[in-house]
Write an enzyme that holds these catalytic residues in place. Structure first.
Site, PDB file in Angstrom:
ATOM      1  N   GLU A 220      -1.910 -43.582 -23.676  1.00  0.00           N
ATOM      2  CA  GLU A 220      -2.072 -44.840 -22.944  1.00  0.00           C
ATOM      3  C   GLU A 220      -1.421 -44.692 -21.583  1.00  0.00           C
ATOM      4  O   GLU A 220      -0.590 -43.813 -21.402  1.00  0.00           O
ATOM      5  CB  GLU A 220      -1.337 -45.974 -23.693  1.00  0.00           C
ATOM      6  CG  GLU A 220      -1.838 -46.190 -25.088  1.00  0.00           C
ATOM      7  CD  GLU A 220      -0.936 -47.138 -25.895  1.00  0.00           C
ATOM      8  OE1 GLU A 220      -0.023 -47.751 -25.314  1.00  0.00           O
ATOM      9  OE2 GLU A 220      -1.170 -47.243 -27.100  1.00  0.00           O
TER      10      GLU A 220
ATOM     11  N   LYS B 287       1.300 -45.757 -18.843  1.00  0.00           N
ATOM     12  CA  LYS B 287       2.610 -46.407 -18.917  1.00  0.00           C
ATOM     13  C   LYS B 287       2.685 -47.431 -17.801  1.00  0.00           C
ATOM     14  O   LYS B 287       2.829 -47.098 -16.620  1.00  0.00           O
ATOM     15  CB  LYS B 287       3.745 -45.387 -18.791  1.00  0.00           C
ATOM     16  CG  LYS B 287       5.101 -46.038 -19.009  1.00  0.00           C
ATOM     17  CD  LYS B 287       6.167 -45.015 -19.306  1.00  0.00           C
ATOM     18  CE  LYS B 287       7.440 -45.640 -19.844  1.00  0.00           C
ATOM     19  NZ  LYS B 287       8.041 -46.622 -18.965  1.00  0.00           N
TER      20      LYS B 287
ATOM     21  N   ASP C 282       3.897 -50.303 -15.361  1.00  0.00           N
ATOM     22  CA  ASP C 282       5.196 -50.549 -14.747  1.00  0.00           C
ATOM     23  C   ASP C 282       5.401 -52.050 -14.586  1.00  0.00           C
ATOM     24  O   ASP C 282       5.137 -52.621 -13.538  1.00  0.00           O
ATOM     25  CB  ASP C 282       5.242 -49.837 -13.390  1.00  0.00           C
ATOM     26  CG  ASP C 282       6.650 -49.450 -13.020  1.00  0.00           C
ATOM     27  OD1 ASP C 282       7.566 -49.727 -13.828  1.00  0.00           O
ATOM     28  OD2 ASP C 282       6.836 -48.894 -11.934  1.00  0.00           O
TER      29      ASP C 282
ATOM     30  N   TYR D 279       0.033 -53.444 -26.124  1.00  0.00           N
ATOM     31  CA  TYR D 279       0.009 -52.046 -26.542  1.00  0.00           C
ATOM     32  C   TYR D 279       0.647 -51.774 -27.903  1.00  0.00           C
ATOM     33  O   TYR D 279       0.760 -50.630 -28.313  1.00  0.00           O
ATOM     34  CB  TYR D 279       0.639 -51.141 -25.485  1.00  0.00           C
ATOM     35  CG  TYR D 279       1.991 -51.591 -24.985  1.00  0.00           C
ATOM     36  CD1 TYR D 279       3.081 -51.677 -25.831  1.00  0.00           C
ATOM     37  CD2 TYR D 279       2.173 -51.909 -23.644  1.00  0.00           C
ATOM     38  CE1 TYR D 279       4.306 -52.088 -25.374  1.00  0.00           C
ATOM     39  CE2 TYR D 279       3.410 -52.313 -23.167  1.00  0.00           C
ATOM     40  CZ  TYR D 279       4.474 -52.406 -24.035  1.00  0.00           C
ATOM     41  OH  TYR D 279       5.686 -52.812 -23.575  1.00  0.00           O
TER      42      TYR D 279
ATOM     43  N   LYS E 204       6.124 -38.872 -17.908  1.00  0.00           N
ATOM     44  CA  LYS E 204       6.181 -39.474 -16.578  1.00  0.00           C
ATOM     45  C   LYS E 204       5.407 -38.673 -15.543  1.00  0.00           C
ATOM     46  O   LYS E 204       5.232 -37.469 -15.681  1.00  0.00           O
ATOM     47  CB  LYS E 204       7.644 -39.572 -16.123  1.00  0.00           C
ATOM     48  CG  LYS E 204       8.488 -40.547 -16.920  1.00  0.00           C
ATOM     49  CD  LYS E 204       8.121 -41.957 -16.566  1.00  0.00           C
ATOM     50  CE  LYS E 204       9.177 -42.980 -16.896  1.00  0.00           C
ATOM     51  NZ  LYS E 204      10.356 -42.985 -16.093  1.00  0.00           N
TER      52      LYS E 204
ATOM     53  N   CYS F 216      41.791 -38.946  -2.267  1.00  0.00           N
ATOM     54  CA  CYS F 216      40.878 -40.021  -2.641  1.00  0.00           C
ATOM     55  C   CYS F 216      40.722 -40.978  -1.455  1.00  0.00           C
ATOM     56  O   CYS F 216      41.718 -41.471  -0.933  1.00  0.00           O
ATOM     57  CB  CYS F 216      41.421 -40.778  -3.855  1.00  0.00           C
ATOM     58  SG  CYS F 216      40.514 -42.287  -4.203  1.00  0.00           S
TER      59      CYS F 216
ATOM     60  N   CYS G 199      42.469 -44.568  -2.621  1.00  0.00           N
ATOM     61  CA  CYS G 199      43.903 -44.769  -2.881  1.00  0.00           C
ATOM     62  C   CYS G 199      44.759 -43.681  -2.263  1.00  0.00           C
ATOM     63  O   CYS G 199      45.978 -43.702  -2.394  1.00  0.00           O
ATOM     64  CB  CYS G 199      44.159 -44.869  -4.383  1.00  0.00           C
ATOM     65  SG  CYS G 199      43.925 -43.293  -5.223  1.00  0.00           S
TER      66      CYS G 199
ATOM     67  N   CYS H 102      39.725 -38.133  -8.530  1.00  0.00           N
ATOM     68  CA  CYS H 102      40.988 -38.774  -8.194  1.00  0.00           C
ATOM     69  C   CYS H 102      41.657 -39.022  -9.538  1.00  0.00           C
ATOM     70  O   CYS H 102      41.060 -39.627 -10.429  1.00  0.00           O
ATOM     71  CB  CYS H 102      40.691 -40.087  -7.485  1.00  0.00           C
ATOM     72  SG  CYS H 102      42.043 -41.260  -7.541  1.00  0.00           S
TER      73      CYS H 102
ATOM     74  N   CYS I  93      43.988 -46.192  -9.398  1.00  0.00           N
ATOM     75  CA  CYS I  93      43.155 -46.246  -8.181  1.00  0.00           C
ATOM     76  C   CYS I  93      42.246 -47.475  -8.246  1.00  0.00           C
ATOM     77  O   CYS I  93      41.496 -47.636  -9.209  1.00  0.00           O
ATOM     78  CB  CYS I  93      42.322 -44.975  -8.073  1.00  0.00           C
ATOM     79  SG  CYS I  93      41.027 -45.055  -6.830  1.00  0.00           S
TER      80      CYS I  93
HETATM   81  S1  IVH Z   1       5.244 -48.656 -26.360  1.00  0.00           S
HETATM   82  C1  IVH Z   1       8.011 -47.907 -29.538  1.00  0.00           C
HETATM   83  N1  IVH Z   1       3.323 -48.462 -24.602  1.00  0.00           N
HETATM   84  O1  IVH Z   1       7.842 -48.693 -21.438  1.00  0.00           O
HETATM   85  C2  IVH Z   1       7.342 -47.869 -28.256  1.00  0.00           C
HETATM   86  N2  IVH Z   1       5.484 -49.079 -23.824  1.00  0.00           N
HETATM   87  O2  IVH Z   1      10.263 -47.085 -21.970  1.00  0.00           O
HETATM   88  C3  IVH Z   1       7.677 -49.008 -27.383  1.00  0.00           C
HETATM   89  N3  IVH Z   1       5.615 -49.499 -21.442  1.00  0.00           N
HETATM   90  O3  IVH Z   1       9.821 -51.150 -22.947  1.00  0.00           O
HETATM   91  C4  IVH Z   1       6.891 -49.198 -26.199  1.00  0.00           C
HETATM   92  N4  IVH Z   1       3.498 -49.103 -20.992  1.00  0.00           N
HETATM   93  O4  IVH Z   1       8.083 -51.866 -21.197  1.00  0.00           O
HETATM   94  C5  IVH Z   1       4.617 -48.729 -24.804  1.00  0.00           C
HETATM   95  N5  IVH Z   1       1.522 -48.270 -23.165  1.00  0.00           N
HETATM   96  C6  IVH Z   1       2.803 -48.545 -23.368  1.00  0.00           C
HETATM   97  C7  IVH Z   1       3.668 -48.920 -22.316  1.00  0.00           C
HETATM   98  C8  IVH Z   1       5.015 -49.171 -22.595  1.00  0.00           C
HETATM   99  C9  IVH Z   1       4.675 -49.457 -20.491  1.00  0.00           C
HETATM  100  C10 IVH Z   1       7.032 -49.810 -21.210  1.00  0.00           C
HETATM  101  C11 IVH Z   1       7.598 -50.894 -22.078  1.00  0.00           C
HETATM  102  C12 IVH Z   1       8.742 -50.280 -22.807  1.00  0.00           C
HETATM  103  C13 IVH Z   1       9.068 -49.125 -21.935  1.00  0.00           C
HETATM  104  C14 IVH Z   1       9.712 -48.039 -22.757  1.00  0.00           C
END
Ligand code: IVH
Length: 668
Positions: free
Chosen positions: A114, A116, A118, A228, A316, A410, A413, A428, A433
């Site tokens: 899937e 990810k 943001d 998701y 990522k 430092c 301090c 330090c 401090c």
């Molecule tokens: S699954 C057990 N699927 O990523 C798995 N998360 O780093 C839980 N996120 O808190 C999350 N796209 O906010 C899942 N396709 C996707 C996602 C996703 C974005 C985010 C989500 C989660 C964070 C985890």
């Protein structure tokens, strides 16, 4: 008469909900906006005449809830976990290898890939098909109640589609609230015109818009959502993740169309590349892909670590890069006294966020990259992490650049600094401090530690500078007078801070231990320690050997703990914390149920459904003990095929023998 009106209302609602779904979920409208508006006005007028017939799933009910004073907290039925990260092909292949090894499987694993997203994770609950509540992820265990705000998001159905049969009594579903890039730009433009501060990126805009006490403001922001995952769903078991997603889709919940099944890790890597190539053309921001083991029984066998599942991982995208010039290098003193050089730079936008500072880590790093004040550099930012300098563009040097050397003393301090053997950082070593004190208190009060709302950086700086607090225990002796005499603290906020301090007195022991800032003791280790020792008194008197006997505790952690508790000053702080009313007891860790507490298991014979180490881990996760040999202290022996002497011994001792299936039943 009444029946006619009810029928008309129902008809209008159904039509509107249908067109809403076509427009916001399927992105495939059947009627014009004007036609939709006409239907909406018709419904609204009729409801005004007969307010007694308004139902919660009516499209007119999205906005209208009164502003709240604060968000209530909601405890998630199942914890909302986060994900481990992989940053390159090597990492993701290692994940695949681990998964196969754990499952004792040599063939390709089927993954669901899937994007990810943001944005901001939320959980929605539908009861008998009707939208009932929604909460943010929060710390994973508890979040904030954002029901009235989520209701304003048009792609959230107020009522699920039931064309596929009866709806579950309770459906928990998780997803990400996002703001599309184009909408984010428009929103910022209009804020700019009104003289309001801009959001740094679409994610902040989405989070800021959702976390509004007045739902009318949320309603005015263009938010969207993709689902998701499921949480608890009554009466239904899914055999695969994909099956659960398709189920959600059938009920009218918006699923991301880029989701795909990938058999084997090579397909996953191809998917990653394909999505990366198309990243810019997507309407919303993504920062990678998420790879999930498809089969539910595999997911169960793999299980979860304290914060993330073993059956899923984020893969990522490479960090965004930009070039800029270093104008100065300053030195920061951290919680443990580490001197960190930080580059100040001409502000640039990297991956949608304005960046003007980057960590240079330590002197070695500066020397290795030959970073000088005045240099043009390439910087990068990956996700939320602090931006870093990747390299110097030496061709841009003019000769006016100056070398930088970390000071011997430092900068805060003026104490001597040392460089401990085997460490790259200068420290330090003055525990008094002010910079260190401030950082320690900040850490103690932070969200994942004692979570003292309102006790932030500015306030801590004032309190330490005015000598009102010198260590974390002083927090619990603060009075209203102390606070009210400070700059910019109104009576009301002084009270709020004292209330927050009061509730922090009952935080769980693992948070307290984490908050103490003992070196190498993070949240996970803190939980392990609580599990092993139960009380702070026991932990404080533990010997190195006792600590080393605990799984996952190595010599570094053990030494650090022993040193910490041997220190007189630290013992004094602990005493004062206790006097200040902080509880030292161990509250149950919320994320795990301990149904096997006090029970000892031994596994023997060839197991089919899971490996021996998996079985042992399951036992430990549920609070039990796994032993390698049978004794009179054993409670259960789990036997696989052709068991040997252990089963024999168990029989002799009268210990209960159970099959794998019986074991699974027991823990489910
Ligand atoms: S699954 C057990 N699927 O990523 C798995 N998360 O780093 C839980 N996120 O808190 C999350 N796209 O906010 C899942 N396709 C996707 C996602 C996703 C974005 C985010 C989500 C989660 C964070 C985890």
């Amino acid at each position: 008469m009444k029946e006619d009106i009810l029928a008309e209302l129902k008809h209008l609602r159904e039509q509107l909900n249908h067109h809403n779904y076509r427009y916001y979920v399927l992105d495939d409208p059947e009627i014009s906006d004007a036609e939709y508006d006409r239907l909406y006005r018709e419904l609204s007028a009729l409801e005004q005449k007969f307010p007694e017939f308004i139902t919660p799933d009516s499209p007119t009910q999205r906005v209208g809830a009164a502003p709240a004073k604060a968000f209530n907290t909601v405890t998630h039925t199942l914890p909302m976990l986060s994900l481990d990260n992989s940053l390159n092909e090597e990492d993701i292949r290692a994940f695949d290898d681990r998964t196969k090894k754990f499952l004792n499987n040599t063939s390709d694993i089927e993954y669901v890939c899937e994007v990810k997203l943001d944005g901001l994770a939320v959980e929605l609950v539908f009861e008998n098909g009707l939208f009932s509540t929604a909460s943010t992820r929060g710390d994973g265990v508890t979040g904030e109640d954002v029901t009235n705000n989520i209701r304003t998001i048009k792609s959230v159905p107020l009522k699920l589609l039931d064309s596929n049969g009866p709806l579950p009594a309770r459906l928990e579903v998780r997803g990400e609230v996002i703001m599309e890039k184009a909408n984010f730009i428009k929103l910022n433009e209009s804020r700019d015109k009104k003289g309001e501060p801009q959001f740094a990126n679409p994610r902040n805009a989405a989070a800021g818009s959702l976390r509004q006490l007045d739902p009318a403001i949320t309603a005015s922001r263009p938010l969207d959502i993709f689902f998701y995952a499921t949480g608890r769903v009554s009466g239904i078991t899914f055999f695969s993740h994909m099956e659960s997603l398709l189920y959600l889709k059938k009920m009218g919940l918006k699923i991301n169309p880029l989701t795909e099944i990938c058999a084997g890790i090579n397909k996953v890597i191809q998917y990653h590349q394909k999505v990366l190539d198309n990243r810019e053309s997507l309407a919303y921001e993504i920062d990678g892909i998420v790879v999930k083991v498809n089969q539910t029984d595999y997911q169960q066998r793999l299980g979860v670590r304290s914060r993330s599942p073993r059956w899923a991982i984020a893969y990522k995208f490479p960090a965004s890069r930009e070039t800029t010039q270093i104008t100065d290098i300053k030195v920061q003193v951290g919680r443990t006294g580490t001197l960190t050089p930080v580059a100040e730079m001409i502000p640039v936008i990297v991956g949608g966020v304005t960046v003007s500072r980057a960590t240079l880590h330590n002197q070695d790093e500066i020397d290795r990259k030959d970073i000088r004040v005045g240099d043009w550099v390439v910087i990068q930012r990956a996700g939320d992490v602090i931006p870093e300098v990747v390299e110097v563009i030496t061709s841009k040097r003019t000769g006016n650049e100056t070398k930088f050397i970390l000071p011997e003393k430092c900068p805060v301090c003026n104490s001597h600094t040392v460089r401990l053997e085997g460490e790259s950082a200068k420290r330090c070593i003055n525990l008094a401090c002010p910079a260190q004190i401030k950082e320690r208190i900040k850490h103690f009060a932070s969200k994942n530690a004692m979570d003292i709302d309102g006790l932030g950086e500015k306030l801590i700086n004032q309190l330490v500078d005015k000598n009102i607090i010198r260590d974390v225990s002083d927090i619990y002796f603060l009075s209203k007078e102390h606070l009210s005499n400070l700059e910019r603290i109104a009576d009301k906020s002084a009270e709020n801070i004292l209330t927050a301090i009061q509730s922090s007195r009952n935080r769980s022991l693992d948070r307290l231990i984490f908050g103490l800032g003992i070196r190498f003791v993070g949240e996970h280790i803190a939980r392990i320690l609580v599990k092993a020792f139960g009380t702070l008194e026991r932990l404080a008197t533990a010997t190195t050997d006792e600590l080393l006997a605990i799984h996952e505790i190595g010599p570094q952690v053990a030494d650090s703990l022993v040193d910490f508790f041997a220190n007189r000053e630290n013992r004094g702080i602990l005493n004062r914390l206790e006097k200040g009313g902080v509880t030292f007891r161990s509250a149950e860790l919320k994320t795990v149920s301990k149904i096997l507490e006090g029970k000892t298991f031994v596994f023997t014979g060839a197991l089919k459904k899971f490996t021996r180490s998996e079985g042992e881990r399951m036992v430990e996760d549920l609070g039990g003990r796994a032993a390698s040999s049978v004794s009179k202290n054993t409670d259960f022996v789990v036997v696989g095929d052709s068991p040997g002497s252990k089963a024999q011994k168990a029989k002799e001792l009268g210990i209960k023998l159970i099959s794998e299936a019986e074991f699974m039943e027991m823990i489910n």
